[in-house]
Design an enzyme around this catalytic site. Sequence first.
Site, PDB file in Angstrom:
ATOM      1  N   ILE A  76       0.842  -1.202   0.000  1.00  0.00           N
ATOM      2  CA  ILE A  76       0.000   0.000   0.000  1.00  0.00           C
ATOM      3  C   ILE A  76       0.872   1.244   0.000  1.00  0.00           C
ATOM      4  O   ILE A  76       0.639   2.184  -0.772  1.00  0.00           O
ATOM      5  CB  ILE A  76      -0.946   0.010   1.210  1.00  0.00           C
ATOM      6  CG1 ILE A  76      -1.918  -1.168   1.140  1.00  0.00           C
ATOM      7  CG2 ILE A  76      -1.721   1.326   1.284  1.00  0.00           C
ATOM      8  CD1 ILE A  76      -2.735  -1.373   2.396  1.00  0.00           C
ATOM      9  N   ASP A  93      10.851   3.020   7.427  1.00  0.00           N
ATOM     10  CA  ASP A  93      10.514   1.603   7.503  1.00  0.00           C
ATOM     11  C   ASP A  93      11.794   0.846   7.821  1.00  0.00           C
ATOM     12  O   ASP A  93      12.766   0.941   7.069  1.00  0.00           O
ATOM     13  CB  ASP A  93       9.915   1.107   6.178  1.00  0.00           C
ATOM     14  CG  ASP A  93       9.356  -0.305   6.281  1.00  0.00           C
ATOM     15  OD1 ASP A  93       9.954  -1.140   6.976  1.00  0.00           O
ATOM     16  OD2 ASP A  93       8.323  -0.569   5.655  1.00  0.00           O
ATOM     17  N   THR A  98      -5.138   4.598   7.715  1.00  0.00           N
ATOM     18  CA  THR A  98      -5.996   3.571   7.120  1.00  0.00           C
ATOM     19  C   THR A  98      -5.506   2.186   7.532  1.00  0.00           C
ATOM     20  O   THR A  98      -5.897   1.183   6.937  1.00  0.00           O
ATOM     21  CB  THR A  98      -5.995   3.673   5.582  1.00  0.00           C
ATOM     22  OG1 THR A  98      -4.634   3.604   5.102  1.00  0.00           O
ATOM     23  CG2 THR A  98      -6.636   4.968   5.117  1.00  0.00           C
ATOM     24  N   ARG A 135      -4.473   0.565  11.345  1.00  0.00           N
ATOM     25  CA  ARG A 135      -5.147   0.052  12.528  1.00  0.00           C
ATOM     26  C   ARG A 135      -5.353   1.184  13.519  1.00  0.00           C
ATOM     27  O   ARG A 135      -4.491   2.043  13.695  1.00  0.00           O
ATOM     28  CB  ARG A 135      -4.313  -1.062  13.180  1.00  0.00           C
ATOM     29  CG  ARG A 135      -4.383  -2.402  12.432  1.00  0.00           C
ATOM     30  CD  ARG A 135      -5.762  -3.026  12.582  1.00  0.00           C
ATOM     31  NE  ARG A 135      -5.884  -4.324  11.958  1.00  0.00           N
ATOM     32  CZ  ARG A 135      -6.360  -4.516  10.720  1.00  0.00           C
ATOM     33  NH1 ARG A 135      -6.676  -3.482   9.959  1.00  0.00           N
ATOM     34  NH2 ARG A 135      -6.498  -5.741  10.248  1.00  0.00           N
ATOM     35  N   ASP A 163      -9.697   5.920   8.862  1.00  0.00           N
ATOM     36  CA  ASP A 163     -10.613   4.862   8.422  1.00  0.00           C
ATOM     37  C   ASP A 163     -10.731   3.793   9.497  1.00  0.00           C
ATOM     38  O   ASP A 163     -11.513   2.859   9.354  1.00  0.00           O
ATOM     39  CB  ASP A 163     -10.106   4.235   7.116  1.00  0.00           C
ATOM     40  CG  ASP A 163     -11.086   3.226   6.539  1.00  0.00           C
ATOM     41  OD1 ASP A 163     -12.268   3.595   6.354  1.00  0.00           O
ATOM     42  OD2 ASP A 163     -10.689   2.067   6.290  1.00  0.00           O
ATOM     43  N   GLU A 210     -14.305   0.474  17.388  1.00  0.00           N
ATOM     44  CA  GLU A 210     -15.126   0.588  16.188  1.00  0.00           C
ATOM     45  C   GLU A 210     -16.544   0.087  16.462  1.00  0.00           C
ATOM     46  O   GLU A 210     -16.850  -0.393  17.553  1.00  0.00           O
ATOM     47  CB  GLU A 210     -14.468  -0.164  15.023  1.00  0.00           C
ATOM     48  CG  GLU A 210     -13.121   0.460  14.658  1.00  0.00           C
ATOM     49  CD  GLU A 210     -12.487  -0.146  13.406  1.00  0.00           C
ATOM     50  OE1 GLU A 210     -13.056  -1.079  12.832  1.00  0.00           O
ATOM     51  OE2 GLU A 210     -11.406   0.339  13.026  1.00  0.00           O
ATOM     52  N   HIS A 212     -14.029   2.072   8.370  1.00  0.00           N
ATOM     53  CA  HIS A 212     -13.181   0.938   7.982  1.00  0.00           C
ATOM     54  C   HIS A 212     -13.582   0.393   6.609  1.00  0.00           C
ATOM     55  O   HIS A 212     -13.826  -0.800   6.432  1.00  0.00           O
ATOM     56  CB  HIS A 212     -13.257  -0.168   9.040  1.00  0.00           C
ATOM     57  CG  HIS A 212     -11.990  -0.981   9.123  1.00  0.00           C
ATOM     58  ND1 HIS A 212     -11.539  -1.563  10.281  1.00  0.00           N
ATOM     59  CD2 HIS A 212     -11.080  -1.321   8.169  1.00  0.00           C
ATOM     60  CE1 HIS A 212     -10.415  -2.225  10.055  1.00  0.00           C
ATOM     61  NE2 HIS A 212     -10.112  -2.090   8.774  1.00  0.00           N
TER      62      HIS A 212
END
Length: 320
Positions: free
Chosen positions: A151, A170, A224, A226, A250, A255, A281
């Site tokens: 992604i 990263d 988007t 967790r 998101d 939730e 989500h």
Amino acid sequence: MPLIYVTSTVHADTLAHAARVGDVVLGYGPDAVPFAEVQDRVDAVLLRAGAFGAAQMDACPRLRIVARHGAGFDTVDIPAATARGIWVTNTPGANSRAVAEHVFALVLSLARKLDIASAQTRGGAWSEHRAALNGAELHGRTLGLLGQGTIGRIVSDVGRALGMTVLVCDPAADPAQAGVVTFDRLLAEADVLSLHVPLLPSTRHIIDAQAIAAMKTGAILINTGRGGLVDEEALAQALISGKLGGAGLDVLEAENTDMIAPMAHNRLDIAGLPNLIVTPHVAGQTDEALIRVGQATVAQIATALSGGRPEFALNDPAGR
């Protein structure tokens, strides 16, 4: 025929594929069957939402695989599954493009204040508040990516196409690669920060009050991934104070709650933060992505039930 239990709503194409592999029992909809009624006969669980832990596994003597419908796997107790000889799989990359496009739907909506402008216009105001709706162009801005999976790579491609400078943090990235930076530099330089890391003990609340304080004033935060990646109380304070220009989420820590009222855990007041956009989500929820994810999930189930090693196995229950 093996019994496949589907926990929550999936695409009709997924059910059609699953029906070729086994008898499908739905845990949702008007004909929903409680899991407890079939747990002693379940061979495979197709898990889209909710958690699946050791207690549920112990109730399923025939269970051979818990197949996550999606990339995230923090809702499954993988060590417990491994100890019980149960495969756990996911579907990495199948909905990557859909999620990446959703990232920019959120970024552009925040940068151009589309949510606020639409609400004002629907309320009858056409020109009275236009001066307060000045937006920001993305060209020339810096896009920061925390995590560079599939992604993240698509998001970086889109960002560059819009004329943005892309920075990546990263630990798996080659430090010699152009644009790879430390976490501190990512926070300091990103005009837009997008999160693409899994939820692990080391990443829970990785964006906390201290991290937000290190970000640019007016920066936009996008999550988007967790919900647990962000300390929502700290985020709310940063949105209220203007430290952050906006946030697009998101995912949330809690939730399936009423989005009209303040959040049940009293950290985010959805209605009271006009510079916050929350979607339920659905970043990976396009017809195209749901078909790809569903087909990949069923393929994992078919392989496991036939005695093979699933392509996207997250564990090695048989020690193979």
